[in-house]
Scaffold this motif. Structure first.
Motif, PDB file in Angstrom:
ATOM      1  N   HIS A 148     -78.362 -93.087  31.176  1.00 41.72           N
ATOM      2  CA  HIS A 148     -78.939 -91.836  31.652  1.00 41.72           C
ATOM      3  C   HIS A 148     -78.437 -90.742  30.714  1.00 41.72           C
ATOM      4  O   HIS A 148     -77.242 -90.676  30.395  1.00 41.72           O
ATOM      5  N   GLU A 149     -79.332 -89.893  30.259  1.00 38.23           N
ATOM      6  CA  GLU A 149     -79.010 -88.881  29.250  1.00 38.23           C
ATOM      7  C   GLU A 149     -77.749 -88.088  29.594  1.00 38.23           C
ATOM      8  O   GLU A 149     -76.829 -87.959  28.777  1.00 38.23           O
ATOM      9  N   GLU A 150     -77.694 -87.539  30.816  1.00 37.86           N
ATOM     10  CA  GLU A 150     -76.592 -86.655  31.178  1.00 37.86           C
ATOM     11  C   GLU A 150     -75.279 -87.417  31.360  1.00 37.86           C
ATOM     12  O   GLU A 150     -74.202 -86.916  31.010  1.00 37.86           O
ATOM     13  N   VAL A 151     -75.362 -88.620  31.901  1.00 38.32           N
ATOM     14  CA  VAL A 151     -74.160 -89.446  32.057  1.00 38.32           C
ATOM     15  C   VAL A 151     -73.596 -89.809  30.688  1.00 38.32           C
ATOM     16  O   VAL A 151     -72.379 -89.766  30.462  1.00 38.32           O
ATOM     17  N   LEU A 152     -74.484 -90.154  29.768  1.00 38.94           N
ATOM     18  CA  LEU A 152     -74.046 -90.521  28.420  1.00 38.94           C
ATOM     19  C   LEU A 152     -73.364 -89.335  27.730  1.00 38.94           C
ATOM     20  O   LEU A 152     -72.329 -89.505  27.078  1.00 38.94           O
ATOM     21  N   GLN A 209     -62.994 -74.741  19.026  1.00 36.45           N
ATOM     22  CA  GLN A 209     -64.226 -75.214  19.634  1.00 36.45           C
ATOM     23  C   GLN A 209     -63.930 -75.889  20.968  1.00 36.45           C
ATOM     24  O   GLN A 209     -64.577 -76.845  21.363  1.00 36.45           O
ATOM     25  N   ALA A 210     -62.927 -75.371  21.645  1.00 38.77           N
ATOM     26  CA  ALA A 210     -62.477 -76.030  22.869  1.00 38.77           C
ATOM     27  C   ALA A 210     -63.443 -75.810  24.022  1.00 38.77           C
ATOM     28  O   ALA A 210     -63.854 -74.704  24.315  1.00 38.77           O
ATOM     29  N   SER A 211     -63.798 -76.898  24.675  1.00 38.87           N
ATOM     30  CA  SER A 211     -64.577 -76.824  25.908  1.00 38.87           C
ATOM     31  C   SER A 211     -63.600 -76.579  27.040  1.00 38.87           C
ATOM     32  O   SER A 211     -62.391 -76.552  26.852  1.00 38.87           O
ATOM     33  N   SER A 212     -64.110 -76.395  28.281  1.00 36.73           N
ATOM     34  CA  SER A 212     -63.225 -76.187  29.420  1.00 36.73           C
ATOM     35  C   SER A 212     -62.330 -77.392  29.624  1.00 36.73           C
ATOM     36  O   SER A 212     -61.144 -77.265  29.917  1.00 36.73           O
ATOM     37  N   ASN A 213     -62.892 -78.579  29.421  1.00 35.34           N
ATOM     38  CA  ASN A 213     -62.087 -79.797  29.557  1.00 35.34           C
ATOM     39  C   ASN A 213     -61.002 -79.847  28.488  1.00 35.34           C
ATOM     40  O   ASN A 213     -59.871 -80.232  28.755  1.00 35.34           O
ATOM     41  N   THR A 214     -61.368 -79.470  27.271  1.00 34.01           N
ATOM     42  CA  THR A 214     -60.400 -79.477  26.186  1.00 34.01           C
ATOM     43  C   THR A 214     -59.258 -78.515  26.480  1.00 34.01           C
ATOM     44  O   THR A 214     -58.093 -78.812  26.238  1.00 34.01           O
ATOM     45  N   SER A 226     -68.593 -87.056  25.498  1.00 33.84           N
ATOM     46  CA  SER A 226     -67.781 -85.861  25.309  1.00 33.84           C
ATOM     47  C   SER A 226     -66.336 -86.140  25.686  1.00 33.84           C
ATOM     48  O   SER A 226     -65.405 -85.709  25.008  1.00 33.84           O
ATOM     49  N   ARG A 227     -66.130 -86.908  26.776  1.00 32.73           N
ATOM     50  CA  ARG A 227     -64.765 -87.258  27.176  1.00 32.73           C
ATOM     51  C   ARG A 227     -64.125 -88.176  26.136  1.00 32.73           C
ATOM     52  O   ARG A 227     -62.964 -88.011  25.782  1.00 32.73           O
ATOM     53  N   THR A 228     -64.890 -89.139  25.666  1.00 30.43           N
ATOM     54  CA  THR A 228     -64.369 -90.073  24.667  1.00 30.43           C
ATOM     55  C   THR A 228     -64.016 -89.337  23.385  1.00 30.43           C
ATOM     56  O   THR A 228     -62.972 -89.577  22.779  1.00 30.43           O
ATOM     57  N   HIS A 229     -64.899 -88.408  22.971  1.00 35.24           N
ATOM     58  CA  HIS A 229     -64.645 -87.652  21.748  1.00 35.24           C
ATOM     59  C   HIS A 229     -63.407 -86.779  21.913  1.00 35.24           C
ATOM     60  O   HIS A 229     -62.609 -86.627  20.984  1.00 35.24           O
TER      61      HIS A 229
END
Length: 275
Positions: free
Chosen positions: A177-181, A208-213, A186-189
């Motif tokens: 599924h597009e969004e799941v992928l 370039q930090a995301s909120s998760n980063t 993103s988590r793996t990267h």
């Protein structure tokens, strides 16, 4: 002999045949999805350019890509493991000599798209018992089994590609599924970035930090502080130990001097007793 045949004869043969039928696999996959590298299913030759390709095909519902044939070194490693864990020849258990990935667009119709993809592939490759298999992680995702949660939602199929003049070739097809992928990648990267970072400062400076980063960075910074505090304590303990060692050494010298005095006094007393 068996090991040599399995790894040095059968594996190169499989790699050679897989390379020969790679284009057939790509074409058959495209036809199975009713896209034939266009229309409903968009063929992406290079994943690095997927966004560019999709921008040129605004109405896409699925895109797919076929990976290069897995290298002989990796196949030999898996063959060796299969021979040990299962039986000889281990190459018999290679199920992903050819590999493809299909991504279904998100939205209200995504469930139907994923189901339709399964129906089309099942028909095209004749998936049935003893001729391929389906592992539907959409049905088991997040379910607690033992002490582990099941994999994120996706679908994995092992199929058999039959091309005239060539031996049957096992292939693996992943359906996402597009969004799941996007979330998974993103988590793996993110974890990959953390793994390869030379220091916490290199992570801070990425810009370039995301909120998760940012969350991960904060956790790492806190852990670094804890480690620094532990290092200070260890350093202080090391100094105390060093000081204690010096005291012990000095005491040993004093005891040595006393032993000498006692020894000399004993000699004097012995001389006096003779007199």
């Amino acid at each position: 002999m068996k090991k040599h045949v399995d790894e040095e004869v059968l594996v190169p043969l499989i790699v050679g045949v897989a390379s020969e039928v790679l284009q057939d696999f790509k074409e058959q996959l495209g036809k199975a999805l009713n896209g034939d590298c266009g229309d409903d299913a968009v063929c992406v030759d290079d994943k690095e350019h997927v966004q560019t390709v999709l921008q040129e095909n605004q109405n896409w519902q699925r895109w797919f890509t076929v990976a290069k044939v897995k290298g002989a070194v990796r196949m030999k490693a898996k063959t060796k493991k299969y021979s040990k864990d299962k039986s000889w020849p281990g190459s018999e258990y290679l199920g992903d000599c050819l590999r493809a990935m299909i991504v279904c667009r998100g939205g209200k119709e995504s469930g139907d798209t994923i189901y339709q993809t399964w129906v089309q592939l099942k028909k095209a490759f004749g998936i049935r018992e003893d001729n391929g298999r389906l592992k539907n992680n959409f049905a088991t995702a997040g379910v607690l089994k033992g002490d582990k949660y099941q994999k994120p939602p996706d679908m994995l199929m092992n199929v058999i590609l039959n091309v005239e003049g060539c031996m049957p070739m096992p292939a693996e097809i992943q359906v996402h599924h597009e969004e799941v992928l996007e979330l998974k990648e993103s988590r793996t990267h993110l974890l990959y970035e953390i793994y390869r970072a030379e220091s916490i400062n290199s992570l801070k400076g990425s810009g370039q930090a995301s909120s998760n980063t940012k969350i991960i960075k904060k956790i790492l910074e806190e852990k670094v502080k804890v480690m620094e505090e532990k290092d200070k304590v260890l350093e202080e303990n090391a100094k105390v130990i060093e000081e204690n060692a010096k005291v012990i050494e000095e005491n040993a010298k004093v005891m040595e001097e006393k032993d000498k005095v006692i020894e000399e006094n004993a000699k004097v007393m012995e001389e006096n007793s003779k007199v």
